[in-house]
Design a protein around this motif. Structure first.
Motif, PDB file in Angstrom:
ATOM      1  N   ALA C  40       8.901  14.736   8.568  1.00 13.67           N
ATOM      2  CA  ALA C  40       7.443  14.804   8.485  1.00 13.67           C
ATOM      3  C   ALA C  40       6.903  13.381   8.397  1.00 13.67           C
ATOM      4  O   ALA C  40       7.512  12.520   7.772  1.00 13.67           O
ATOM      5  CB  ALA C  40       7.039  15.602   7.254  1.00 13.67           C
ATOM      6  N   PRO C  41       5.770  13.115   9.058  1.00 12.32           N
ATOM      7  CA  PRO C  41       5.247  11.749   9.021  1.00 12.32           C
ATOM      8  C   PRO C  41       4.895  11.329   7.599  1.00 12.32           C
ATOM      9  O   PRO C  41       4.434  12.142   6.799  1.00 12.32           O
ATOM     10  CB  PRO C  41       4.016  11.805   9.914  1.00 12.32           C
ATOM     11  CG  PRO C  41       3.653  13.246   9.990  1.00 12.32           C
ATOM     12  CD  PRO C  41       4.907  14.017   9.823  1.00 12.32           C
ATOM     13  N   GLY C  42       5.114  10.096   7.288  1.00 10.89           N
ATOM     14  CA  GLY C  42       4.799   9.572   5.963  1.00 10.89           C
ATOM     15  C   GLY C  42       3.325   9.240   5.854  1.00 10.89           C
ATOM     16  O   GLY C  42       2.515   9.684   6.666  1.00 10.89           O
ATOM     17  N   PRO C  43       2.965   8.453   4.845  1.00  7.51           N
ATOM     18  CA  PRO C  43       1.565   8.095   4.662  1.00  7.51           C
ATOM     19  C   PRO C  43       1.047   7.245   5.831  1.00  7.51           C
ATOM     20  O   PRO C  43       1.784   6.446   6.390  1.00  7.51           O
ATOM     21  CB  PRO C  43       1.572   7.266   3.372  1.00  7.51           C
ATOM     22  CG  PRO C  43       2.953   7.270   2.862  1.00  7.51           C
ATOM     23  CD  PRO C  43       3.852   7.875   3.859  1.00  7.51           C
ATOM     24  N   VAL C  44      -0.214   7.467   6.198  1.00  5.93           N
ATOM     25  CA  VAL C  44      -0.841   6.682   7.255  1.00  5.93           C
ATOM     26  C   VAL C  44      -1.998   5.904   6.655  1.00  5.93           C
ATOM     27  O   VAL C  44      -2.901   6.491   6.028  1.00  5.93           O
ATOM     28  CB  VAL C  44      -1.381   7.602   8.379  1.00  5.93           C
ATOM     29  CG1 VAL C  44      -2.030   6.763   9.476  1.00  5.93           C
ATOM     30  CG2 VAL C  44      -0.265   8.456   8.942  1.00  5.93           C
ATOM     31  N   ARG C  64      -4.585  12.828  12.269  1.00  6.19           N
ATOM     32  CA  ARG C  64      -5.042  14.186  12.530  1.00  6.19           C
ATOM     33  C   ARG C  64      -5.775  14.786  11.331  1.00  6.19           C
ATOM     34  O   ARG C  64      -5.520  15.909  10.913  1.00  6.19           O
ATOM     35  CB  ARG C  64      -3.871  15.083  12.948  1.00  6.19           C
ATOM     36  CG  ARG C  64      -3.231  14.610  14.240  1.00  6.19           C
ATOM     37  CD  ARG C  64      -2.278  15.624  14.809  1.00  6.19           C
ATOM     38  NE  ARG C  64      -2.988  16.797  15.337  1.00  6.19           N
ATOM     39  CZ  ARG C  64      -2.360  17.867  15.812  1.00  6.19           C
ATOM     40  NH1 ARG C  64      -1.052  17.936  15.798  1.00  6.19           N
ATOM     41  NH2 ARG C  64      -3.052  18.874  16.287  1.00  6.19           N
ATOM     42  N   VAL C  65      -6.701  13.977  10.772  1.00  7.59           N
ATOM     43  CA  VAL C  65      -7.529  14.489   9.674  1.00  7.59           C
ATOM     44  C   VAL C  65      -8.963  14.017   9.889  1.00  7.59           C
ATOM     45  O   VAL C  65      -9.231  13.111  10.683  1.00  7.59           O
ATOM     46  CB  VAL C  65      -7.076  13.973   8.286  1.00  7.59           C
ATOM     47  CG1 VAL C  65      -5.689  14.447   7.949  1.00  7.59           C
ATOM     48  CG2 VAL C  65      -7.182  12.466   8.187  1.00  7.59           C
ATOM     49  N   GLY C 130      -5.184  -1.825  -2.032  1.00  5.39           N
ATOM     50  CA  GLY C 130      -6.567  -1.370  -2.048  1.00  5.39           C
ATOM     51  C   GLY C 130      -6.977  -0.549  -0.845  1.00  5.39           C
ATOM     52  O   GLY C 130      -8.081  -0.013  -0.788  1.00  5.39           O
ATOM     53  N   LYS C 131      -6.082  -0.416   0.152  1.00  8.33           N
ATOM     54  CA  LYS C 131      -6.409   0.361   1.348  1.00  8.33           C
ATOM     55  C   LYS C 131      -6.209   1.854   1.080  1.00  8.33           C
ATOM     56  O   LYS C 131      -5.401   2.243   0.237  1.00  8.33           O
ATOM     57  CB  LYS C 131      -5.504  -0.081   2.502  1.00  8.33           C
ATOM     58  CG  LYS C 131      -5.693  -1.540   2.906  1.00  8.33           C
ATOM     59  CD  LYS C 131      -6.667  -1.654   4.042  1.00  8.33           C
ATOM     60  CE  LYS C 131      -7.176  -3.062   4.256  1.00  8.33           C
ATOM     61  NZ  LYS C 131      -6.282  -3.964   4.909  1.00  8.33           N
ATOM     62  N   LEU C 132      -6.961   2.678   1.836  1.00  9.01           N
ATOM     63  CA  LEU C 132      -6.783   4.126   1.714  1.00  9.01           C
ATOM     64  C   LEU C 132      -5.641   4.586   2.608  1.00  9.01           C
ATOM     65  O   LEU C 132      -5.360   3.969   3.640  1.00  9.01           O
ATOM     66  CB  LEU C 132      -8.061   4.848   2.155  1.00  9.01           C
ATOM     67  CG  LEU C 132      -9.322   4.644   1.319  1.00  9.01           C
ATOM     68  CD1 LEU C 132     -10.483   5.404   1.937  1.00  9.01           C
ATOM     69  CD2 LEU C 132      -9.094   5.093  -0.110  1.00  9.01           C
ATOM     70  N   PHE C 133      -4.982   5.647   2.202  1.00 11.85           N
ATOM     71  CA  PHE C 133      -4.004   6.268   3.101  1.00 11.85           C
ATOM     72  C   PHE C 133      -4.069   7.779   2.952  1.00 11.85           C
ATOM     73  O   PHE C 133      -4.527   8.295   1.926  1.00 11.85           O
ATOM     74  CB  PHE C 133      -2.581   5.760   2.822  1.00 11.85           C
ATOM     75  CG  PHE C 133      -2.030   6.154   1.473  1.00 11.85           C
ATOM     76  CD1 PHE C 133      -2.218   5.350   0.372  1.00 11.85           C
ATOM     77  CD2 PHE C 133      -1.325   7.345   1.322  1.00 11.85           C
ATOM     78  CE1 PHE C 133      -1.708   5.701  -0.872  1.00 11.85           C
ATOM     79  CE2 PHE C 133      -0.816   7.709   0.083  1.00 11.85           C
ATOM     80  CZ  PHE C 133      -1.016   6.888  -1.016  1.00 11.85           C
ATOM     81  N   VAL C 134      -3.695   8.475   4.004  1.00 18.97           N
ATOM     82  CA  VAL C 134      -3.581   9.934   3.914  1.00 18.97           C
ATOM     83  C   VAL C 134      -2.133  10.311   4.173  1.00 18.97           C
ATOM     84  O   VAL C 134      -1.419   9.634   4.893  1.00 18.97           O
ATOM     85  CB  VAL C 134      -4.488  10.654   4.935  1.00 18.97           C
ATOM     86  CG1 VAL C 134      -5.945  10.479   4.576  1.00 18.97           C
ATOM     87  CG2 VAL C 134      -4.215  10.173   6.336  1.00 18.97           C
ATOM     88  N   GLU C 135      -1.703  11.397   3.556  1.00 19.15           N
ATOM     89  CA  GLU C 135      -0.326  11.826   3.695  1.00 19.15           C
ATOM     90  C   GLU C 135      -0.330  13.291   4.104  1.00 19.15           C
ATOM     91  O   GLU C 135      -0.545  14.179   3.267  1.00 19.15           O
ATOM     92  CB  GLU C 135       0.409  11.610   2.365  1.00 19.15           C
ATOM     93  CG  GLU C 135       1.887  11.443   2.548  1.00 19.15           C
ATOM     94  CD  GLU C 135       2.578  10.991   1.269  1.00 19.15           C
ATOM     95  OE1 GLU C 135       1.878  10.484   0.362  1.00 19.15           O
ATOM     96  OE2 GLU C 135       3.798  11.153   1.185  1.00 19.15           O
ATOM     97  N   ARG C 136      -0.105  13.534   5.374  1.00 18.86           N
ATOM     98  CA  ARG C 136      -0.195  14.879   5.939  1.00 18.86           C
ATOM     99  C   ARG C 136       0.723  15.867   5.239  1.00 18.86           C
ATOM    100  O   ARG C 136       0.410  17.045   5.098  1.00 18.86           O
ATOM    101  CB  ARG C 136       0.198  14.850   7.413  1.00 18.86           C
ATOM    102  CG  ARG C 136      -0.883  14.537   8.360  1.00 18.86           C
ATOM    103  CD  ARG C 136      -0.812  15.497   9.550  1.00 18.86           C
ATOM    104  NE  ARG C 136      -1.066  16.855   9.112  1.00 18.86           N
ATOM    105  CZ  ARG C 136      -2.256  17.407   9.049  1.00 18.86           C
ATOM    106  NH1 ARG C 136      -3.312  16.742   9.434  1.00 18.86           N
ATOM    107  NH2 ARG C 136      -2.416  18.633   8.608  1.00 18.86           N
ATOM    108  N   SER C 137       1.897  15.386   4.827  1.00 20.42           N
ATOM    109  CA  SER C 137       2.872  16.332   4.297  1.00 20.42           C
ATOM    110  C   SER C 137       2.515  16.812   2.884  1.00 20.42           C
ATOM    111  O   SER C 137       3.150  17.717   2.372  1.00 20.42           O
ATOM    112  CB  SER C 137       4.263  15.697   4.302  1.00 20.42           C
ATOM    113  OG  SER C 137       4.223  14.467   3.632  1.00 20.42           O
TER     114      SER C 137
END
Lengths: 344, 484, 147
Positions: C40-44, C64-65, C130-137
């Motif tokens: 599964a893809p990690g944090p983006v 994809r969010v 300080g950057k944002l990330f999203v984690e699909r999994s």
């Protein structure tokens, strides 16, 4: 209504009603043609399976084979059967050819089928070589490099032929993709068509060659049932043998091709060891193109050197000494060159 | 079959119909097929990787791990690595190199998708030791790691510096032996284990270049003897040729940072590493908390006999079977049983660890070429204790990310110092992060290995009568040696 | 009828053949089942917080969010249709799925079938730099906000 009707099954339809017992004798044919067909079927079936994992790109080809070999369940068996099926096929086809020469099986009306047979030998060898290239390991890569560079030695048209086959100015992704295409589709289509044609032509030419009968002799036959029975037994035993061969001697794979690391141990596939040996001593055009072509031409010509006397379907008939002697000489020379190449 | 063939249709074997085969041959053939299938299933369920997991489960009294293929997908590469299938339970190499980030291949090379031992390991960097100096530049020293920075003096170019350090070149040893035997006119170093050069030489004892010590000397000559001696394992390019207890170590970076027990036995959890076969690190771990015993695997194990050109191993060491603990001899016995009997040692030398005083640049080089250990090694007693006339030099930690802070963090004692602390500064400007000033006349030191806190007495205000300008540490031993 | 030895062996032969064929078929099926799959893809990482205005809903294609920001903080709505995995796009104030016409409200609720489940919420975090990330999994519930 009967669901199963044996006379309508395809296996039934593919076999003649009866064949002469003399032609079906084990010591006459040794079942070599049948073994070659079986080996090709095993290779075909496992080859289809391998396509689900093999990736024909320079970066992933070798890694995908390692994956098949080590990680995929039963992958080593699948690849091993593919490998050994192919080797057995080469051996069986070659011995089958020898058998036909030594028993005079090419005699009219079977001389055209002889040519189809020789074509099948060539297809088998190219099939084998293209498959070897797909490994993309150190040995295969350099053999591929040498094998394709030989094309460039052909006078005038060398470069054109090279590009038509390799698809690029040097070997790389295009070449691998092409050899993959030839291996799994082009040669498979030609091979399967050739095998079917060979078998059909065999039936049309009156079945397996047999001696001319004396007037007071009656011919014995074996039934379709008996023929199928023998095929089944042979297939089961050969298949089992292939499995044990695979488990005891896993299909080889070297380390990934590395252009920077230089050549470590380059070895042509065993069927071309004799060419590799010749390349060490005589110019590439002669060793790599003219010599194989000459051998091929000799083989094609064998039936036409026959004096057409008696001796049909008899092992080592004296009347046909010429083709037999030539084949023996070819066999001795090629084997000796190959053995010397291994021993050097 | 042959028999059947001869009999043809005349057979007495009962009526044979299509797909109906009442015959012994049929039985034999199908049985062969049956056993072939059985053999496939058997071989599939006895793959070596399954056996390794089973061995792991039996060796470690933990909840058994399922016998299945494990893929580690390091976030750095995103490509699955199957190494941990067999090497299940292997220790993370260090807190700064967690496997889940780096994986195995980035250092070790190899074929990460193979599960066959030979195939997986065939293309590994440096065999078992990716930090061997032959390959260290591709593993430890690869770009953005511990080497490959454009500025040759960059502090992070550890591998480049090590290659030029005396521990790797052995320049001093080669020069002095050759000089003693008259093979060269002065003790100035001419040769190293490998040819090295330094474009930015700045201090007087430094050299511009060393030639490669003759690789193929005429046999029977002094140089031939020396090559044999060097290959016996007295520098970072090699490991001991015939290691015995107390001598086990790796080569390259691992020689110091990969701790070996005195008995050379592995005590980790990886079932593929033999536990009864000496020559493995105590665990699959790198550290900067290097215990004195690790240094001693080279530096205190015997004497080099100049006359016979041989290494005379000490025979007074306690047998390792006793057993010694993994990394340290029992408390209090260190001086008596472990240190060279002939030497004199001060208290800090038998209580602290070597790395508590000797700096990274001393051990790993400062990027310049030295012709002798004497020139490379410069920390003195007065570096920390000062002289009767003055306190030791100090410097203030300015930045949370400066070298001293990073060293403390990697050592595992980040809590010991913070920005604004005064720590000892050496004569060549290195900061000793583990010794800080807590009051005008009070310094404390943390032992980098044990984490113990020590008071650091100052010469100033004591009865010490040393002349700091002319007298070096050798003189301190006169008064401060510990009586055995 | 008496079972002769020949009949017995023959039947055993058929049995062996059947077992072997069955096992080989099973082996083939097992061969086709992969032992390792793409992880599964990690944090983006999706940039710094001030790139996203209050009240906005921004399509982050490589993750994809849709990243939203309201008074309570940041949240991420999965841009994967809960029906059969197509990619709903923001159409005015609603998500519309081009494949089979499912529609979702701005907060992911189902407005019209065939989808029956609201769009998933995905974890939003802030990394050390300080950057944002999203984690699909990592799925979170609709109340989740990164403050």
């Amino acid at each position: 209504m009967k669901f199963w009707r044996k006379e309508k099954s395809i296996l039934y339809a593919l076999h003649p009603e009866k064949i002469p017992a003399s032609g079906a004798r084990l010591t006459y044919t040794f079942g070599l043609g049948g073994i070659a067909v079986l080996a090709s079927l095993v290779t075909l079936l496992t080859g289809v399976a391998l396509t689900f994992y093999y990736v024909p790109t320079p970066t992933d080809a070798h890694a995908s084979i390692i994956l098949i070999q080590d990680v995929v369940s039963f992958g080593a068996v699948m690849r091993g059967l593919h490998y050994w099926g192919a080797q057995v096929m080469v051996v069986a086809v070659t011995l089958h050819l020898a058998r036909v020469v030594f028993t005079g099986g090419y005699r009219p009306p079977r001389e055209f089928n002889w040519l189809i047979g020789v074509a099948l030998l060539v297809i088998t060898l190219v099939w084998d070589f293209t498959g070897y290239v797909l490994r993309w390991d150190d040995g295969a890569y350099w053999a591929f490099l040498v094998g394709t560079n030989l094309l460039r030695e052909i006078p005038a048209y060398g470069e054109t032929i090279y590009r038509a086959i390799v698809g690029d100015a040097q070997i790389g992704a295009n070449a691998l993709l092409r050899f993959y295409g030839w291996h799994i589709f082009g040669l498979t289509a030609a091979g399967v068509f050739g095998i079917v044609y060979h078998l059909w032509r065999l039936r049309k030419d009156g079945g397996i060659s047999r001696p001319v009968l004396d007037e007071n002799e009656t011919r014995e036959f074996i039934s379709r049932d008996e023929l199928f029975f023998r095929e089944f037994i042979t297939s089961a035993l050969i298949s089992a043998a292939l499995v044990f061969l695979t488990l005891i001697f896993p299909a080889p794979i070297g380390t990934a091709a590395n252009l920077d690391a230089g050549v470590s141990d380059v070895r042509a596939p065993w069927i071309f060891l004799w060419v590799q040996n010749l390349l060490r001593v005589i110019p590439p055009l002669w060793a790599g193109i003219i010599a194989p072509m000459f051998v091929l031409a000799l083989i094609i010509a064998l039936p036409f050197l026959d004096r057409r006397g008696p001796g049909r379907a008899i092992w080592f008939a004296r009347e046909r000494w010429k083709p037999q002697a030539i084949l023996v000489v070819i066999a001795i020379v090629l084997s000796a060159l190959s053995v010397l190449e291994v021993w050097r | 079959m042959n028999q059947n063939g001869n009999e043809g249709n005349k057979g007495n074997k009962g009526k044979r119909d299509f797909l109906y085969f009442p015959s012994t041959w049929f039985f034999i053939a199908t049985l062969a097929l049956f056993f072939a299938t059985l053999a496939i299933v058997w071989s599939e369920s006895h793959q070596p990787w399954r056996e390794w997991i089973a061995r792991y489960n039996s060796q470690n009294a933990v909840t058994p791990v399922p016998i299945e293929i494990r893929a580690l997908v390091p976030t750095q590469t995103g490509k699955p690595e199957l190494c941990v299938t067999c090497h299940v339970g292997i220790e993370d190499i260090s807190a700064s190199h967690p496997a889940e980030t780096f994986g195995c291949v980035v250092c070790h090379g190899g074929q990460p998708r193979a599960l066959d031992q030979d195939r997986a390991h065939a293309t590994m960097r440096g065999g078992r030791n990716p930090s061997a100096l032959e390959v260290a530049a591709q593993s430890c020293g690869q770009a953005n790691c511990h080497g490959g920075y454009a500025d040759p003096d960059a502090e992070r170019n550890h591998v480049d510096r090590v290659l030029k350090s005396v521990q790797a070149t052995y320049a001093g040893g080669i020069a002095h032996v050759r000089f003693s035997f008259g093979a060269q006119k002065s003790p100035t170093a001419l040769f190293g284990n490998r040819a090295v050069s330094d474009a930015t030489q700045v201090l007087s004892p430094q050299l511009r270049a060393l030639e490669m010590f003759p690789a193929n000397p005429v046999s029977g000559t002094l140089d031939a003897k020396m090559i044999a001696c060097l290959n016996g394992g007295c520098h970072l390019w090699t490991t001991p040729a015939k290691p015995q207890a107390y001598q086990y170590r790796g080569s390259g970076c691992a020689a110091c940072h990969y701790v070996y027990a005195d008995d050379g036995l592995y005590r980790g959890k990886d079932a593929t590493i033999a536990r009864d076969q000496p020559g493995h690190g105590v665990a699959h771990q790198l550290t900067t908390a290097i215990p004195f015993s690790q240094c001693n695997h080279c530096h205190n194990r015997g004497n080099y006999d100049l006359r016979t050109m041989q290494f005379d191993r000490r025979d007074d060491l306690p047998p390792v079977a006793r057993p010694l603990s993994a990394q340290m001899p029992p408390e209090g016995r260190r001086l008596i049983e472990y240190y060279q009997p002939i030497g004199e040692f001060t208290k800090c030398e038998v209580e602290l660890n070597c790395v508590d005083c000797h700096t990274a640049q001393e051990a790993m080089g400062d990027g310049h070429i030295y012709g002798s250990k004497k020139d490379a090694q410069y920390v003195q007693c007065q570096t920390c204790h000062g002289t009767p006339a003055s306190k030791p030099q100090t410097a203030i930690i300015k930045d949370a990310n400066e070298l001293a802070m990073r060293q403390a963090r990697i050592n595992g004692h980040a809590e010991f110092i913070k920005v604004g602390d005064q720590v000892i500064a050496t004569a060549r400007g290195e900061l000793l992060w583990s010794i800080k000033q807590i009051a005008p006349n009070k310094f404390v030191q943390i032992d980098k290995v044990s984490g113990k806190i020590y008071n650091v007495p100052l010469a100033q205000g004591s009865q010490c009568t040393q002349d700091g300008k002319t007298q070096t540490s050798d003189y301190c031993h006169e008064c401060h040696k510990v009586v055995r | 009828m008496k079972l002769t030895r020949r009949d017995f062996l023959t039947n055993l032969g058929y049995g062996s053949f059947l077992v072997a064929s069955g096992a080989l078929a099973a082996l083939f099926a097992r061969f086709l089942t992969p032992n390792i799959v793409t992880p599964a893809p990690g944090p983006v990482e999706i940039g710094s917080p001030d790139q996203y205005a209050l009240g906005s809903l921004t399509h982050i294609e490589n993750a994809r969010v849709y990243l939203g920001r309201d008074e309570r903080g940041f949240y991420a709505i999965s841009a994967i249709c809960t029906h059969l995995g197509c990619a709903p796009r923001l159409d005015g104030d609603e998500f519309a799925c081009p494949c089979h016409g499912s529609r979702f409200a701005r907060d992911g609720r189902v407005l019209s079938a065939p989808a029956t489940r609201p769009l998933d919420r995905v974890f939003v975090g802030r990394s050390a730099n300080g950057k944002l990330f999203v984690e699909r999994s990592r799925q979170v519930d609709a109340d989740y906000r990164l403050v």
